[in-house]
Design a protein around this motif. Structure first.
Motif, PDB file in Angstrom:
ATOM      1  N   GLY A 153       9.865  13.223  -5.966  1.00  0.00           N
ATOM      2  CA  GLY A 153       9.434  13.781  -7.053  1.00  0.00           C
ATOM      3  C   GLY A 153       8.498  12.814  -8.039  1.00  0.00           C
ATOM      4  O   GLY A 153       8.042  12.001  -7.674  1.00  0.00           O
ATOM      5  N   ASP A 154       8.271  13.519  -9.077  1.00  0.00           N
ATOM      6  CA  ASP A 154       7.144  13.020 -10.148  1.00  0.00           C
ATOM      7  C   ASP A 154       7.792  12.555 -11.345  1.00  0.00           C
ATOM      8  O   ASP A 154       7.028  12.286 -12.183  1.00  0.00           O
ATOM      9  N   ARG A 155       9.076  12.257 -11.413  1.00  0.00           N
ATOM     10  CA  ARG A 155       9.839  11.541 -12.643  1.00  0.00           C
ATOM     11  C   ARG A 155      10.064  10.253 -12.558  1.00  0.00           C
ATOM     12  O   ARG A 155      10.909   9.770 -13.595  1.00  0.00           O
ATOM     13  N   GLY A 156       9.416   9.532 -11.560  1.00  0.00           N
ATOM     14  CA  GLY A 156       9.742   8.041 -11.518  1.00  0.00           C
ATOM     15  C   GLY A 156      11.415   7.977 -11.190  1.00  0.00           C
ATOM     16  O   GLY A 156      11.853   8.550 -10.358  1.00  0.00           O
ATOM     17  N   ILE A 163       0.902  -1.233  -0.171  1.00  0.00           N
ATOM     18  CA  ILE A 163      -0.117   0.045   0.051  1.00  0.00           C
ATOM     19  C   ILE A 163       0.891   1.419   0.004  1.00  0.00           C
ATOM     20  O   ILE A 163       1.748   1.416   0.902  1.00  0.00           O
ATOM     21  N   VAL A 164       0.453   2.005  -0.921  1.00  0.00           N
ATOM     22  CA  VAL A 164       1.338   3.491  -1.274  1.00  0.00           C
ATOM     23  C   VAL A 164       0.479   4.636  -0.670  1.00  0.00           C
ATOM     24  O   VAL A 164      -0.188   4.827  -1.544  1.00  0.00           O
ATOM     25  N   PRO A 165       0.592   4.994   0.411  1.00  0.00           N
ATOM     26  CA  PRO A 165      -0.416   6.098   0.899  1.00  0.00           C
ATOM     27  C   PRO A 165      -0.100   7.382  -0.005  1.00  0.00           C
ATOM     28  O   PRO A 165      -1.112   8.279   0.129  1.00  0.00           O
ATOM     29  N   ASP A 166       1.015   7.575  -0.353  1.00  0.00           N
ATOM     30  CA  ASP A 166       1.303   9.048  -0.953  1.00  0.00           C
ATOM     31  C   ASP A 166       1.247   8.793  -2.408  1.00  0.00           C
ATOM     32  O   ASP A 166       2.081   9.411  -3.108  1.00  0.00           O
ATOM     33  N   ALA A 167       0.760   7.726  -3.053  1.00  0.00           N
ATOM     34  CA  ALA A 167       0.812   7.427  -4.562  1.00  0.00           C
ATOM     35  C   ALA A 167       0.336   8.499  -5.222  1.00  0.00           C
ATOM     36  O   ALA A 167       0.878   8.570  -6.428  1.00  0.00           O
ATOM     37  N   ALA A 168      -0.483   9.120  -4.817  1.00  0.00           N
ATOM     38  CA  ALA A 168      -1.019  10.598  -5.568  1.00  0.00           C
ATOM     39  C   ALA A 168       0.282  11.493  -5.985  1.00  0.00           C
ATOM     40  O   ALA A 168      -0.051  12.351  -6.827  1.00  0.00           O
ATOM     41  N   THR A 169       1.114  11.191  -5.184  1.00  0.00           N
ATOM     42  CA  THR A 169       2.357  12.261  -5.517  1.00  0.00           C
ATOM     43  C   THR A 169       3.247  11.976  -6.636  1.00  0.00           C
ATOM     44  O   THR A 169       4.238  12.697  -6.999  1.00  0.00           O
ATOM     45  N   GLY A 170       3.140  10.780  -7.205  1.00  0.00           N
ATOM     46  CA  GLY A 170       3.722  10.537  -8.489  1.00  0.00           C
ATOM     47  C   GLY A 170       4.290   8.944  -8.372  1.00  0.00           C
ATOM     48  O   GLY A 170       4.210   8.636  -7.456  1.00  0.00           O
ATOM     49  N   MET A 171       4.901   8.695  -9.564  1.00  0.00           N
ATOM     50  CA  MET A 171       5.401   7.299  -9.560  1.00  0.00           C
ATOM     51  C   MET A 171       6.697   7.036  -8.393  1.00  0.00           C
ATOM     52  O   MET A 171       6.598   5.977  -8.122  1.00  0.00           O
ATOM     53  N   ALA A 172       7.445   7.932  -8.294  1.00  0.00           N
ATOM     54  CA  ALA A 172       8.404   7.783  -7.369  1.00  0.00           C
ATOM     55  C   ALA A 172       8.017   7.092  -6.007  1.00  0.00           C
ATOM     56  O   ALA A 172       8.740   6.328  -5.341  1.00  0.00           O
ATOM     57  N   ALA A 173       6.674   7.601  -5.713  1.00  0.00           N
ATOM     58  CA  ALA A 173       6.148   7.143  -4.312  1.00  0.00           C
ATOM     59  C   ALA A 173       6.055   5.600  -4.285  1.00  0.00           C
ATOM     60  O   ALA A 173       6.292   4.787  -3.550  1.00  0.00           O
ATOM     61  N   SER A 174       5.345   5.152  -5.583  1.00  0.00           N
ATOM     62  CA  SER A 174       5.336   3.778  -5.677  1.00  0.00           C
ATOM     63  C   SER A 174       6.457   2.803  -5.552  1.00  0.00           C
ATOM     64  O   SER A 174       6.527   1.754  -5.200  1.00  0.00           O
ATOM     65  N   ILE A 175       7.496   3.465  -6.538  1.00  0.00           N
ATOM     66  CA  ILE A 175       8.723   2.620  -6.710  1.00  0.00           C
ATOM     67  C   ILE A 175       9.389   2.575  -5.380  1.00  0.00           C
ATOM     68  O   ILE A 175       9.726   1.391  -5.059  1.00  0.00           O
ATOM     69  N   ARG A 176       9.349   3.923  -4.577  1.00  0.00           N
ATOM     70  CA  ARG A 176      10.314   3.735  -3.253  1.00  0.00           C
ATOM     71  C   ARG A 176       9.591   2.698  -2.349  1.00  0.00           C
ATOM     72  O   ARG A 176      10.056   1.849  -1.655  1.00  0.00           O
TER      73      ARG A 176
END
Length: 196
Positions: free
Chosen positions: A152-155, A72-85
């Motif tokens: 950030g939002d650049r994955g 689960i990615v609570p801050d997924a809306a901030t961009g792809m980097a959050a999901s990768i992290r």
């Protein structure tokens, strides 16, 4: 675990261009795209994690019977980097980044990428259509700590840019490495091309 490889499916996006629909729940061969790509990844025998936002119960339901590890990615809306992290957290080996919205990626293509990784474990491997880079992307184990600290939002683009000398393209059939469908029109056109 240094030689281990994990497939990370990124499914945290908002589908904002689908005008109320969810592209990851679009049906392909009578199953949601998210379930289809999870199944394709699992068929390799490798561990599979799926990064999901907390507010998409239908995506969770699509994976209910799948032995993937849901992150689960609570801050997924901030961009792809959050999901990768979040998805790469705690992993010690290599990571394959596989966006969930790629309807033409098959098990065989993933297996081909894995084979290239076994042959070149220190390279960044990127699926391509001809010479045009796309997805999936495999990051070797020594770069995974950088994935775990993305922002950030650049994955993962900053990592790819910083280590461009280690990049090796893996041509995949047709347009599979580039085909992601973001709008209802994209889906309609793609289905028409398939003769559906």
């Amino acid at each position: 675990m240094q030689d281990a490889l994990m497939i990370l499916i990124l499914a945290g996006g908002a589908s904002s261009r689908m005008r109320g629909a969810d592209k990851l729940l679009e049906r392909i061969d009578d199953q949601p795209q998210l379930a289809r790509i999870a199944q394709a990844a699992l068929a390799t025998g490798l561990p599979v994690r799926v990064a999901l936002p907390p507010d998409r119960p239908d995506r969770h339901a699509a994976l209910r019977d799948s032995p993937v590890q849901v992150v689960i990615v609570p801050d997924a809306a901030t961009g792809m980097a959050a999901s990768i992290r979040a998805g790469a957290a705690g992993w010690q080996g290599a990571v394959m980044i596989l966006p969930a919205d790629m309807p033409e990626i098959s098990t065989q293509m993933i297996v081909e990428m894995v084979g290239e990784h076994r042959a070149h474990p220190d390279m960044i491997l990127r699926g391509a259509s001809g010479t045009t880079p796309g997805h999936p992307v495999i990051f070797p184990a020594d770069l995974v700590p950088l994935l775990q600290n993305l922002s950030g939002d650049r994955g993962a683009q900053p990592i790819l840019a910083a280590h461009a000398g280690r990049l090796h393209l893996v041509p995949l059939p047709g347009q599979a490495a580039l085909t992601d469908l973001d709008t209802p029109e994209d889906w309609a056109q793609w289905r028409a091309q398939r003769g559906e």
